[in-house]
Design an enzyme around this catalytic site. Structure first.
Site, PDB file in Angstrom:
ATOM      1  N   VAL A 169     108.991  22.847  -5.492  1.00 48.11           N
ATOM      2  CA  VAL A 169     109.426  22.321  -4.189  1.00 48.11           C
ATOM      3  C   VAL A 169     110.725  23.043  -3.830  1.00 48.11           C
ATOM      4  O   VAL A 169     111.722  22.925  -4.542  1.00 48.11           O
ATOM      5  CB  VAL A 169     109.684  20.793  -4.273  1.00 48.11           C
ATOM      6  CG1 VAL A 169     110.225  20.276  -2.948  1.00 48.11           C
ATOM      7  CG2 VAL A 169     108.424  20.052  -4.700  1.00 48.11           C
ATOM      8  N   LYS A 170     110.705  23.796  -2.758  1.00 50.81           N
ATOM      9  CA  LYS A 170     111.926  24.512  -2.347  1.00 50.81           C
ATOM     10  C   LYS A 170     112.730  23.541  -1.482  1.00 50.81           C
ATOM     11  O   LYS A 170     112.673  23.555  -0.250  1.00 50.81           O
ATOM     12  CB  LYS A 170     111.534  25.786  -1.585  1.00 50.81           C
ATOM     13  CG  LYS A 170     112.695  26.757  -1.395  1.00 50.81           C
ATOM     14  CD  LYS A 170     112.165  28.100  -0.952  1.00 50.81           C
ATOM     15  CE  LYS A 170     113.227  29.017  -0.407  1.00 50.81           C
ATOM     16  NZ  LYS A 170     114.303  29.358  -1.309  1.00 50.81           N
TER      17      LYS A 170
END
Ligand code: PMP
Length: 300
Positions: free
Chosen positions: A152-153
């Site tokens: 998850v950025k």
């Protein structure tokens, strides 16, 4: 040069007037996801790959993006057009949106907020691409993957920023982070590769990395070149004894590394495999045509 324009929730604002609410949970809590994307010669580079990651991250955080991927792709192209750019760096941010001062996302409304900034970026001077970077490993570890999966950025980059500060204190521009098991993970904003005995190696997703779009492309280019490309667990020992080392990322593109924790790699010069792949990477960029997302045809 005309003032640049920022896309905010359906509208373009001049840069100086582009503002989000202080109640936005992206600002208050780092509650959101983002992408750094490049455009080359008017084509949004690896658009589908970046949008897939953005939407998967939002899905994990239960943030509803108000636009389809096709609409989001159009937003990127409209940003290019509005700013009169062919080559650009986008910062696409989806935050939880404005809420109240509590942590709870329930007060934030149903849909996330979308911001797209379109600018130019030069991360490192040209000379470093020829000479190579020096990096050090740092004490601050990657966040545990069960706390927040690195795929998850998210808008939470504090561990990476602390790592960067450690690097600056040590007099270098980029750092290598280790995971909670002490294995090599990645850099503060780039993925890391080594070359050993002709094999191109980079840590696997299980080493707590962001699975970079540039990383995946370089793995593919290496295989297309007939090189063996592997994703083994790496220790600092593997970095110190590597024949070659380089980093990949949207902003940095592909940059050689010639020193790790004071150990000189490959005689202190970018090696032949790195240089060959860098040539392929640049050629791929030059020839790139955006094939679109979800079967949407390319933008010309
Ligand atoms: N790792 C981290 C922590 C990053 O922030 C990034 C992107 N800046 C990367 C790797 C590289 O990913 P990509 O190639 O998709 O830009």
């Amino acid at each position: 040069m005309p003032e640049s324009h920022v896309y905010i929730n359906g509208e373009f604002c001049p840069k100086g007037e582009a503002k989000v609410s202080v109640y936005d949970h992206g600002f208050l809590y780092g509650d959101g996801v983002f992408e750094g994307i490049r455009a080359y010669h008017g084509q949004v580079f690896l658009c589908a790959e970046h949008l897939d990651r953005l939407y998967e991250g939002a899905q994990c955080l239960m943030i509803k993006i108000p636009n389809s991927k096709k609409e989001m792709r159009d937003i990127l192209y409209r940003c290019l057009e509005k700013n009169g750019l062919q080559d650009a760096y986008f910062r696409l941010v989806v935050s939880r949106g404005p809420g109240d001062l509590g942590l709870s996302p329930k007060k934030c409304g149903e849909w996330g907020s979308v911001v797209c900034i379109c600018a130019s970026i030069t991360l490192y001077p040209d000379s470093l691409y020829q000479k190579g970077l020096e990096v050090v490993t740092v004490a601050v570890p990657r966040a545990h993957p069960e706390t927040l999966n690195p795929r998850v950025k998210s808008l939470n980059y504090l561990p990476n920023i602390l790592a960067k500060i450690e690097g600056h204190n040590a007099g270098v521009e980029e750092v290598v982070m280790l995971n909670h098991r002490g294995e090599v993970s990645e850099c503060s904003g780039d993925n890391l590769f080594i070359v050993k005995d002709g094999v191109v190696k980079t840590p696997p997703p299980s080493a707590v990395i962001l699975e970079g779009c540039s990383r995946n492309l370089v793995l593919r280019l290496a295989r297309e070149k007939g090189l063996e490309a592997a994703q083994p667990t790496l220790a600092r020992y593997d970095l110190y004894t590597a024949d070659e080392c380089f980093l990949t990322g949207t902003a940095a593109e592909m940059i050689p590394v010639v020193k790790v924790d004071g150990r000189v790699i490959g005689g202190g010069r970018p090696g032949p495999v790195t240089q060959g792949l860098l040539g392929d990477f640049r050629r791929y960029i030059q020839e790139y045509r955006d094939p679109g997302v979800c079967g949407v045809s390319g933008h010309s």
